[in-house]
Motif scaffolding. Structure first.
Motif, PDB file in Angstrom:
ATOM      1  N   PHE A 138       0.854  -1.178   0.000  1.00 32.01           N
ATOM      2  CA  PHE A 138       0.000   0.000   0.000  1.00 32.01           C
ATOM      3  C   PHE A 138       0.894   1.232   0.000  1.00 32.01           C
ATOM      4  N   ASN A 187       0.660   5.278   0.434  1.00 34.91           N
ATOM      5  CA  ASN A 187      -0.243   6.313   0.944  1.00 34.91           C
ATOM      6  C   ASN A 187      -1.658   5.765   1.129  1.00 34.91           C
ATOM      7  N   GLU A 188      -1.737   4.575   1.720  1.00 32.98           N
ATOM      8  CA  GLU A 188      -2.982   3.885   2.082  1.00 32.98           C
ATOM      9  C   GLU A 188      -3.807   3.409   0.889  1.00 32.98           C
ATOM     10  N   LYS A 189      -3.235   3.390  -0.302  1.00 35.70           N
ATOM     11  CA  LYS A 189      -3.925   2.870  -1.478  1.00 35.70           C
ATOM     12  C   LYS A 189      -3.147   1.675  -1.996  1.00 35.70           C
ATOM     13  N   LYS A 190      -3.865   0.608  -2.328  1.00 37.01           N
ATOM     14  CA  LYS A 190      -3.198  -0.606  -2.784  1.00 37.01           C
ATOM     15  C   LYS A 190      -2.438  -0.329  -4.077  1.00 37.01           C
ATOM     16  N   GLU A 233      -4.896   2.794  -9.421  1.00 38.93           N
ATOM     17  CA  GLU A 233      -5.464   2.970  -8.088  1.00 38.93           C
ATOM     18  C   GLU A 233      -5.137   4.336  -7.492  1.00 38.93           C
ATOM     19  N   PHE A 234      -3.942   4.871  -7.772  1.00 37.86           N
ATOM     20  CA  PHE A 234      -3.577   6.139  -7.152  1.00 37.86           C
ATOM     21  C   PHE A 234      -3.062   7.167  -8.139  1.00 37.86           C
ATOM     22  N   ASP A 282       4.358   6.972   2.179  1.00 37.79           N
ATOM     23  CA  ASP A 282       4.154   6.000   3.248  1.00 37.79           C
ATOM     24  C   ASP A 282       3.868   4.666   2.582  1.00 37.79           C
ATOM     25  N   HIS A 302       3.254   0.553   3.105  1.00 36.87           N
ATOM     26  CA  HIS A 302       2.813  -0.430   4.094  1.00 36.87           C
ATOM     27  C   HIS A 302       2.818  -1.808   3.431  1.00 36.87           C
ATOM     28  N   ASP A 338       3.695  -7.180   8.875  1.00 36.66           N
ATOM     29  CA  ASP A 338       2.954  -5.916   8.914  1.00 36.66           C
ATOM     30  C   ASP A 338       4.012  -4.836   9.158  1.00 36.66           C
ATOM     31  N   LYS A 357       5.631  -0.952   8.140  1.00 36.13           N
ATOM     32  CA  LYS A 357       5.407   0.386   7.565  1.00 36.13           C
ATOM     33  C   LYS A 357       6.723   1.126   7.488  1.00 36.13           C
ATOM     34  N   GLN A 381       8.511   4.976   5.582  1.00 39.99           N
ATOM     35  CA  GLN A 381       8.362   6.167   4.756  1.00 39.99           C
ATOM     36  C   GLN A 381       9.589   6.228   3.863  1.00 39.99           C
TER      37      GLN A 381
END
Length: 160
Positions: A78, A80-83, A113-114, A130, A132, A151, A153, A155
């Motif tokens: 992911f 910036n929180e988008k797959k 997606e982004f 970011d 993930h 899991d 994360k 930057q």
């Protein structure tokens, strides 16, 4: 009273010995004491020549004294929180005991997606992302498979 003859006793002894060996083999096959750990993702590069691909090195650590085999990496990425993509790599890499090792990752980015243009502008502008990583790593110790959840994360500033 029935007396056992030598061939019957020999057969029972062989079966007992085989059962004892099997029991010892089962008891000695145990899972590792600690899980393999994803320490960091380094050398992140985006290859945007044809189909945008994120390339990186996953640095892992095996805290166990025994070596094992890295069998599979299966993660979703992911940005910036988008797959942004999925890693699904089948491997057969020997991992050292009580040591760090690195594994190359290659992810085809799902730019729709982004927004590919937004991504390129962000990359050229030096924007930090970011990232993930969620999924699992499958490791095998003495033939016994172990699934390790991931899991992680971070930057990162992506470079071309």
């Amino acid at each position: 009273m029935k007396v056992l003859t030598f061939p019957v006793m020999k057969g029972l002894m062989v079966k007992g010995f085989c059962s004892l060996l099997l029991l010892m083999a089962i008891v000695s096959c145990k899972a590792p004491e600690q899980d393999v750990v994803l320490r960091r993702i380094k050398d992140v590069v985006v290859d945007a020549t044809s189909e945008p691909t994120l390339k990186a090195q996953a640095v892992l650590f095996n805290p166990n004294k025994h070596h094992g085999k890295l069998k599979r990496i299966k993660m979703e990425i992911f940005v910036n929180e988008k797959k942004a993509g999925t890693v699904d790599q089948k491997l057969n890499i020997t991992i050292p005991g009580n040591d760090e090792f690195s594994v190359p990752l290659e992810v085809k980015l799902a730019t729709k997606e982004f927004g590919f243009l937004d991504t390129l502008l962000g990359v050229f502008g030096g924007k930090k992302f970011d990232v993930h990583y969620v999924g699992s790593i499958r490791v095998s110790y003495h033939g016994l498979p172990v699934r390790v959840p991931v899991d992680y994360k971070d930057q990162v500033r992506v470079k071309f």
